[in-house]
Design a protein around this motif. Sequence first.
Motif, PDB file in Angstrom:
ATOM      1  N   ALA A 150       0.833  -1.208   0.000  1.00  0.00           N
ATOM      2  CA  ALA A 150       0.000   0.000   0.000  1.00  0.00           C
ATOM      3  C   ALA A 150       0.866   1.255   0.000  1.00  0.00           C
ATOM      4  CB  ALA A 150      -0.935  -0.011   1.211  1.00  0.00           C
ATOM      5  N   ASN A 151       1.868   1.282   0.860  1.00  0.00           N
ATOM      6  CA  ASN A 151       2.752   2.448   0.933  1.00  0.00           C
ATOM      7  C   ASN A 151       3.529   2.638  -0.368  1.00  0.00           C
ATOM      8  OD1 ASN A 151       1.870   2.864   3.523  1.00  0.00           O
ATOM      9  ND2 ASN A 151       3.691   2.032   4.510  1.00  0.00           N
ATOM     10  N   MET A 152       3.976   1.524  -0.958  1.00  0.00           N
ATOM     11  CA  MET A 152       4.690   1.599  -2.231  1.00  0.00           C
ATOM     12  C   MET A 152       3.804   2.221  -3.309  1.00  0.00           C
ATOM     13  SD  MET A 152       6.069  -1.575  -4.571  1.00  0.00           S
ATOM     14  CE  MET A 152       4.378  -2.194  -4.806  1.00  0.00           C
ATOM     15  N   CYS A 153       2.545   1.801  -3.323  1.00  0.00           N
ATOM     16  CA  CYS A 153       1.631   2.295  -4.353  1.00  0.00           C
ATOM     17  C   CYS A 153       1.320   3.779  -4.179  1.00  0.00           C
ATOM     18  CB  CYS A 153       0.351   1.471  -4.355  1.00  0.00           C
ATOM     19  SG  CYS A 153       0.606  -0.220  -4.952  1.00  0.00           S
ATOM     20  N   THR A 154       1.320   4.273  -2.944  1.00  0.00           N
ATOM     21  CA  THR A 154       1.147   5.720  -2.756  1.00  0.00           C
ATOM     22  C   THR A 154       2.346   6.468  -3.331  1.00  0.00           C
ATOM     23  OG1 THR A 154       2.151   5.757  -0.531  1.00  0.00           O
ATOM     24  CG2 THR A 154      -0.225   5.371  -0.661  1.00  0.00           C
ATOM     25  N   SER A 155       3.549   5.871  -3.205  1.00  0.00           N
ATOM     26  CA  SER A 155       4.753   6.488  -3.765  1.00  0.00           C
ATOM     27  C   SER A 155       4.708   6.515  -5.290  1.00  0.00           C
ATOM     28  CB  SER A 155       6.006   5.733  -3.306  1.00  0.00           C
ATOM     29  OG  SER A 155       6.136   5.773  -1.900  1.00  0.00           O
ATOM     30  N   LEU A 156       3.968   5.555  -5.878  1.00  0.00           N
ATOM     31  CA  LEU A 156       3.800   5.514  -7.334  1.00  0.00           C
ATOM     32  C   LEU A 156       2.690   6.449  -7.797  1.00  0.00           C
ATOM     33  CD1 LEU A 156       4.043   1.642  -7.818  1.00  0.00           C
ATOM     34  CD2 LEU A 156       5.755   3.333  -8.520  1.00  0.00           C
ATOM     35  N   LYS A 157       2.146   7.232  -6.833  1.00  0.00           N
ATOM     36  CA  LYS A 157       1.065   8.176  -7.103  1.00  0.00           C
ATOM     37  C   LYS A 157      -0.220   7.474  -7.575  1.00  0.00           C
ATOM     38  CE  LYS A 157       3.830  12.319  -7.914  1.00  0.00           C
ATOM     39  NZ  LYS A 157       5.027  11.832  -7.201  1.00  0.00           N
ATOM     40  N   MET A 158      -0.429   6.286  -7.045  1.00  0.00           N
ATOM     41  CA  MET A 158      -1.695   5.595  -7.279  1.00  0.00           C
ATOM     42  C   MET A 158      -2.678   6.005  -6.188  1.00  0.00           C
ATOM     43  SD  MET A 158      -0.409   1.748  -8.350  1.00  0.00           S
ATOM     44  CE  MET A 158      -1.921   1.312  -9.223  1.00  0.00           C
ATOM     45  N   ASP A 159      -3.941   5.848  -6.467  1.00  0.00           N
ATOM     46  CA  ASP A 159      -5.001   6.133  -5.500  1.00  0.00           C
ATOM     47  C   ASP A 159      -5.255   4.821  -4.739  1.00  0.00           C
ATOM     48  OD1 ASP A 159      -6.883   7.572  -4.171  1.00  0.00           O
ATOM     49  OD2 ASP A 159      -8.334   7.655  -5.821  1.00  0.00           O
ATOM     50  N   VAL A 160      -4.859   4.755  -3.470  1.00  0.00           N
ATOM     51  CA  VAL A 160      -4.794   3.484  -2.746  1.00  0.00           C
ATOM     52  C   VAL A 160      -5.939   3.338  -1.749  1.00  0.00           C
ATOM     53  CG1 VAL A 160      -3.335   1.970  -1.355  1.00  0.00           C
ATOM     54  CG2 VAL A 160      -2.283   3.552  -2.981  1.00  0.00           C
ATOM     55  N   TYR A 161      -6.603   2.163  -1.820  1.00  0.00           N
ATOM     56  CA  TYR A 161      -7.698   1.823  -0.910  1.00  0.00           C
ATOM     57  C   TYR A 161      -7.332   0.529  -0.186  1.00  0.00           C
ATOM     58  CZ  TYR A 161     -10.261   5.239  -3.671  1.00  0.00           C
ATOM     59  OH  TYR A 161     -10.654   6.390  -4.295  1.00  0.00           O
ATOM     60  N   GLY A 162      -7.641   0.454   1.090  1.00  0.00           N
ATOM     61  CA  GLY A 162      -7.269  -0.719   1.871  1.00  0.00           C
ATOM     62  C   GLY A 162      -8.447  -1.317   2.622  1.00  0.00           C
ATOM     63  N   TYR A 163      -8.474  -2.660   2.681  1.00  0.00           N
ATOM     64  CA  TYR A 163      -9.505  -3.359   3.458  1.00  0.00           C
ATOM     65  C   TYR A 163      -8.835  -4.389   4.349  1.00  0.00           C
ATOM     66  CZ  TYR A 163     -13.067  -6.773   4.691  1.00  0.00           C
ATOM     67  OH  TYR A 163     -13.875  -7.627   5.393  1.00  0.00           O
ATOM     68  N   ASP A 164      -9.085  -4.286   5.642  1.00  0.00           N
ATOM     69  CA  ASP A 164      -8.592  -5.266   6.607  1.00  0.00           C
ATOM     70  C   ASP A 164      -9.304  -5.038   7.931  1.00  0.00           C
ATOM     71  OD1 ASP A 164      -7.263  -6.942   8.361  1.00  0.00           O
ATOM     72  OD2 ASP A 164      -5.312  -6.608   7.466  1.00  0.00           O
ATOM     73  N   PRO A 165     -10.334  -5.845   8.221  1.00  0.00           N
ATOM     74  CA  PRO A 165     -11.082  -5.646   9.467  1.00  0.00           C
ATOM     75  C   PRO A 165     -10.284  -6.032  10.709  1.00  0.00           C
ATOM     76  CG  PRO A 165     -11.845  -7.618   8.353  1.00  0.00           C
ATOM     77  CD  PRO A 165     -10.881  -6.945   7.414  1.00  0.00           C
ATOM     78  N   PHE A 166      -9.162  -6.734  10.517  1.00  0.00           N
ATOM     79  CA  PHE A 166      -8.392  -7.210  11.666  1.00  0.00           C
ATOM     80  C   PHE A 166      -6.998  -6.592  11.713  1.00  0.00           C
ATOM     81  CE2 PHE A 166     -11.133 -10.741  10.159  1.00  0.00           C
ATOM     82  CZ  PHE A 166     -12.049 -10.725  11.203  1.00  0.00           C
ATOM     83  N   ILE A 167      -6.829  -5.419  11.132  1.00  0.00           N
ATOM     84  CA  ILE A 167      -5.515  -4.798  11.085  1.00  0.00           C
ATOM     85  C   ILE A 167      -4.960  -4.592  12.491  1.00  0.00           C
ATOM     86  CG2 ILE A 167      -6.500  -2.464  11.008  1.00  0.00           C
ATOM     87  CD1 ILE A 167      -4.129  -1.684   9.207  1.00  0.00           C
ATOM     88  N   SER A 168      -3.686  -4.919  12.661  1.00  0.00           N
ATOM     89  CA  SER A 168      -3.046  -4.777  13.966  1.00  0.00           C
ATOM     90  C   SER A 168      -2.646  -3.325  14.199  1.00  0.00           C
ATOM     91  CB  SER A 168      -1.802  -5.665  14.050  1.00  0.00           C
ATOM     92  OG  SER A 168      -0.800  -5.203  13.168  1.00  0.00           O
ATOM     93  N   VAL A 169      -2.408  -2.998  15.452  1.00  0.00           N
ATOM     94  CA  VAL A 169      -1.999  -1.640  15.797  1.00  0.00           C
ATOM     95  C   VAL A 169      -0.665  -1.304  15.144  1.00  0.00           C
ATOM     96  CG1 VAL A 169      -1.320  -0.112  17.684  1.00  0.00           C
ATOM     97  CG2 VAL A 169      -3.276  -1.647  17.966  1.00  0.00           C
TER      98      VAL A 169
END
Length: 392
Positions: A150-169
């Motif tokens: 996800a972070n890499m794709c923001t650096s590529l100037k992509m519009d990034v969306y994320g889904y993870d209901p169990f994401i850790s802190v």
Amino acid sequence: MYAIKTLNNISDKGMKLFTSEYDLSGEGKADGILLRSYSMHGMELDDSVKVIARAGAGVNNIPTEEYAEKGIVVCNTPGANANAVKELVLLGLLMSSRNVVDAVDWVRSIKDNPDAEKVVEKEKGRFTGQELTGKKIGIIGLGAIGALVANMCTSLKMDVYGYDPFISVSAAWGLSYKVKRVENVDMILNNCDYVSLHVPLIEQTKNIITADRLKNAKKGLILLNFARGGLVPEAAIKEALELGSVSTYVTDFPNNNLLNMKNVICIPHLGASTEESEENCAIMAVNATMEFLENGNIVNSVNYPECCMGPADKRDRISICNRNIPNMVGQISGILAEKGMNIAEMKNQSKGNYAYTLIDTDNDVDEDTLDRLKSIEGVIRVRLIKARNKVS
């Protein structure tokens, strides 16, 4: 002396961390087992085995629940191969966007043509692709690998969306503020130009990308799967490719069916196949094994909870694997009280159906105490770890 058995080749960078207290000959009954992709399903284990460490993230080759019932702690190495997978995802994005595979295959086919340069200039338009900048990408699973992608794709100037209901802190802290949170898988599929999968293969995620979901996907979706093959049913991807809802499927998990599908780019499971990744996985697996055997501390376990109390060097330590049922801690402490033993420190953690307890005592622990602890209903395994530099 602890005996270690390896079921696959493990990088020397990790194996060299074992001290003289460890027998690496592979002979006799093992205390710990290290492996990578070896399948342990149906494998007979000695009662001596206490810990199994997988040099990698996925543990579908290990019967983790069965081993939990035997009091065997199974560990993996999350994040050790994350950078390697992230870089391969980047390659997948570029290959699928610029028609690189078909273009390279075609240009090789004209290697004997004396006018190859002219033919290339004439035909190159057949392979016109698209740029990543400005495109929408959805990341399903924002763990160690998904967050890096996800972070890499923001650096590529992509519009990034994320889904993870169990994401850790910890994963959330490392995630770019530019990543937009999405509530469900369908919103990702219906609105993104690219989708990259980064969830483990468990019962809840098996076949998560269904045919019905792909029918409603944004037309021309490029789907990338560097997580596990079982997340995407082959029949569903075949139908989606034929309908055009998916334009390209990039997978690190080829099989005969996928290899015979048009617009599928198959990579031979190279996600973690870098020297650096294999070394990192080995180091983490060995450290987790030593930590458990020497100190009873559980790190990166998939079937028991994380539980650490530092080194077991001043006091005897009791390690208890048990089912997660009421009044377990009360029964344990009650037996120690009856034996006149003082608890210097105690830690109890649970995870699903199982729990784990560590106890440091100010007293010597005799066999009768251990036997009484083993007799508690729900206790699976009891182990005594003798202090290395005991307080007198």
